[in-house]
Design an enzyme around this catalytic site. Structure first.
Site, PDB file in Angstrom:
ATOM      1  N   ASN B 405      -4.665  -5.368  -2.614  1.00 28.73           N
ATOM      2  CA  ASN B 405      -4.630  -3.956  -2.906  1.00 28.73           C
ATOM      3  C   ASN B 405      -5.821  -3.536  -3.761  1.00 28.73           C
ATOM      4  OD1 ASN B 405      -4.006  -1.342  -3.676  1.00 28.73           O
ATOM      5  ND2 ASN B 405      -1.830  -1.719  -3.856  1.00 28.73           N
ATOM      6  N   ASP B 406      -5.803  -3.904  -5.027  1.00 30.64           N
ATOM      7  CA  ASP B 406      -6.856  -3.442  -5.927  1.00 30.64           C
ATOM      8  C   ASP B 406      -8.247  -3.885  -5.492  1.00 30.64           C
ATOM      9  OD1 ASP B 406      -4.939  -2.246  -7.497  1.00 30.64           O
ATOM     10  OD2 ASP B 406      -4.639  -4.026  -8.729  1.00 30.64           O
ATOM     11  N   VAL B 407      -8.331  -5.050  -4.848  1.00 36.52           N
ATOM     12  CA  VAL B 407      -9.653  -5.588  -4.498  1.00 36.52           C
ATOM     13  C   VAL B 407     -10.284  -4.851  -3.320  1.00 36.52           C
ATOM     14  CG1 VAL B 407      -9.111  -7.877  -5.402  1.00 36.52           C
ATOM     15  CG2 VAL B 407      -8.720  -7.388  -2.986  1.00 36.52           C
ATOM     16  N   SER B 446      -2.446  -3.337 -10.628  1.00 38.09           N
ATOM     17  CA  SER B 446      -3.001  -2.562 -11.727  1.00 38.09           C
ATOM     18  C   SER B 446      -2.253  -1.251 -11.917  1.00 38.09           C
ATOM     19  CB  SER B 446      -4.469  -2.251 -11.449  1.00 38.09           C
ATOM     20  OG  SER B 446      -4.555  -1.382 -10.335  1.00 38.09           O
TER      21      SER B 446
END
Lengths: 98, 480
Positions: B405-407, B446
């Site tokens: 997700n965040d990456v 996050s």
């Protein structure tokens, strides 16, 4: 016995060595290498053996015993997980194995 | 020098050399396996020769102590052997944290034995002016005490890191103004440490260890789960330093060299990881992304997520010329790596070029995804680092994101108000189609919403990673 300035040189050279080893490592090996370096500081076991080996009061023996126990856990556990991880790395040419 | 002493010193020297060579070999995939086996042999050698050390054999309680050493090695070693063999690949990070913590604890315990000995020795001094510093020697006392703080913090901190990653501890906060309290405890620990040096008081030593234990616990608890790799790596480096310092106390060159090599290698690794996440190491300790202050985008402004069924997603991929698979922690949780590899083989047979793209901090540790893919049998030459693959996304028919997700969050590039802003990402949004396998609609680790999931070329495949991969395999197989 290693003392004073000689020890300072060892600290410096060992520091640079560690830096060198990591600076050229592919991301793919970061976890195994962290695990491998975790195993290497398992050498603390040797120090723990001295701490318990030269203990001469019960308090020292108890703490020394804990030291050896923890040190052995570090060394053995570090080895087992690193070895398990690295065992799995292989190029596509021999993917037929295991 | 007695001949037995010479043999022991030579063995330690050999062990130190092999450790360095072994680590060097571990930094290439081809020789990595050999590296750990060599290092293991060196460790066995160093341990065995220590039993012959004159200090140990000649001590007043030699028989009992040697028996205790053997017993402790058996208990500690057996525990670690069994847990290390049993742990699933996905749970590797927390096991590394635990074994690392044990090493830190061992270093701290060695320091404790030395400090107690020094207090006893000073107590027998007729003038009454003896201190820990005079009993041990100033340099030995200083490094011993510093090593004790570091080792203890690494011990209790690593145990907390293990508990958090293992899902046994969910709290992010113990007390209000946690950071202020941590600073006070840290200061108190240092003050007591100085007190130990100039006195010979057992109570101070006990208080010192209690404070250091609490400090390790308190500084680790507020750290967010996404930052755990940095923390584990940092504690690994700290344990190395502690071992090096206690090596100086004991005059053991192998401990000094191995400890300091790990200390510096670990520090650099920690720094590289923090940089990859666009965080400084200090930031990891003193702030937590997503724990409090939002910065999260109002998700209603992003539009609707578009769903896709496995059937259609399978067809899309089956006729793709290039597919890039981006795994994240979600793949680890779902244990989907084996199914993903099976699907990859099917796609390859159909003539598609399939690559795996790994973000430096995907998963819970750097290289975590590589380990899982390797476990499933994915050859490492199909796996690409971020820098090597980012230019390739624009030539890609389908980017399949599984549990990441965040990456892949493009707001890290475009939205300066995002907590992720500045973090390098995988440019999945540049590919023709993006398929996201995701359990639910929630935000990533996050806590930041991901605009990629609302993009025009993005389709969401909701469901458990393993089940979704299985359905994709079915869909591709149906095409014959």
């Amino acid at each position: 016995m290693i003392e004073g300035i000689a020890a300072l040189y060892i600290f410096m050279l060992a520091g640079f060595t560690g830096f060198e080893i990591i600076s050229r490592v592919p991301v793919i090996l970061h976890t195994p290498l962290m695990s491998g370096s975790n195993f290497v500081h398992g050498i603390v076991l040797v120090g723990a053996m001295f701490a318990l080996g030269i203990a001469d009061t019960p308090a020292e023996q108890i703490i020394g015993f804990i030291a050896v126990l923890l040190g052995a856990g570090n060394a053995v556990g570090g080895y087992v997980v690193t070895e398990r991880m690295l065992e799995m790395f292989r190029p596509s040419s021999d993917k037929g194995e295991g | 020098m007695e001949s037995i002493d010479l043999i022991i010193q030579a063995s330690y020297f050999l062990a130190a050399v092999i450790f360095i060579l072994g680590l060097k070999q571990m930094s290439s995939p081809i020789t990595a396996r050999r590296g750990i086996v060599w290092a293991g042999a060196a460790m066995v050698l160093a341990t065995l020769v220590t039993f012959a050390a004159p200090e140990i054999i000649g001590s007043s309680l030699a028989t009992i102590n040697i028996g205790l050493i053997v017993l402790a090695i058996l208990i500690g070693g057996l525990f670690a052997w069994v847990t290390g063999k049993r742990v699933a690949m996905t749970d590797m990070p927390q096991m590394i944290a635990m074994y690392n913590g044990m090493g830190g604890g061992a270093a701290a315990a060695i320091a404790a034995v030395e400090l107690i000995k020094a207090v006893n020795e000073a107590g027998h001094d007729p003038s009454g002016s003896a201190t820990v510093a005079t009993a041990l020697g100033g340099d030995v006392a200083i490094l011993g005490i510093i090593g004790a703080i570091i080792g203890t913090v690494s011990f209790s901190g690593s145990i907390i890191a293990w508990a958090k990653l293992d899902g046994r501890l969910k709290r992010n906060k113990l007390l209000p103004a946690q950071h202020v309290i941590n600073a006070v405890i840290a200061l108190a620990t240092v003050v007591i440490a100085i007190g130990i040096y100039f006195n010979a008081d057992l109570n101070q030593i006990i208080l010192f260890y209690v404070l250091a234990l609490v400090l390790g616990i308190f500084i680790t608890i507020p750290v967010g789960g996404a930052d755990m790799p940095v923390i584990i790596s940092l504690f690994n480096a700290l344990t190395g330093l502690a071992v090096g310092f206690e090596g100086y106390v004991l005059g053991n060159a192998a401990m000094i060299i191995a400890g300091i090599v790990v200390g510096s290698a670990g520090s650099l690794l920690t720094h590289l990881m923090a940089v990859a996440m666009n965080r400084s190491v200090a930031n990891v300790f003193f702030a937590g992304v997503g724990t409090d202050s939002g910065g999260s985008i109002d998700s209603s402004a992003l539009g609707e997520m578009k769903e896709i069924q496995a059937q259609d997603a399978g067809i899309l991929m089956a006729f793709a010329s290039q597919v890039i698979i981006i795994p994240g922690y979600g793949m680890a949780v779902a244990q989907a790596q084996h199914k993903i590899w099976e699907m990859t083989q099917l796609l390859t047979e159909r003539g598609a070029s399939v690559k795996f793209a790994i973000h430096p901090v995907a998963g819970r540790m750097p290289g975590h995804m590589n380990v899982l893919l390797a476990e499933a049998g994915v050859p490492y030459d199909m796996i690409y680092d971020m820098e090597d693959i980012n230019a390739d996304f624009k030539n890609t028919t389908v980017s399949l994101i599984i549990g990441a997700n965040d990456v892949v969050n493009p707001s890290a590039k475009s939205d300066s108000s995002s907590p992720l802003y500045g973090m390098p990402i995988l440019d999945a949004n540049e590919s023709e189609n993006v398929i996201v396998i995701k359990r639910g609609r929630g935000a990533g680790f996050s806590g930041v919403e991901n605009p990629l999931f609302f993009g025009d070329n993005t389709k969401m495949l909701f469901g458990d990673g393993q089940k979704a991969a299985n359905e994709l395999i079915g869909a591709i197989k149906e095409l014959g």
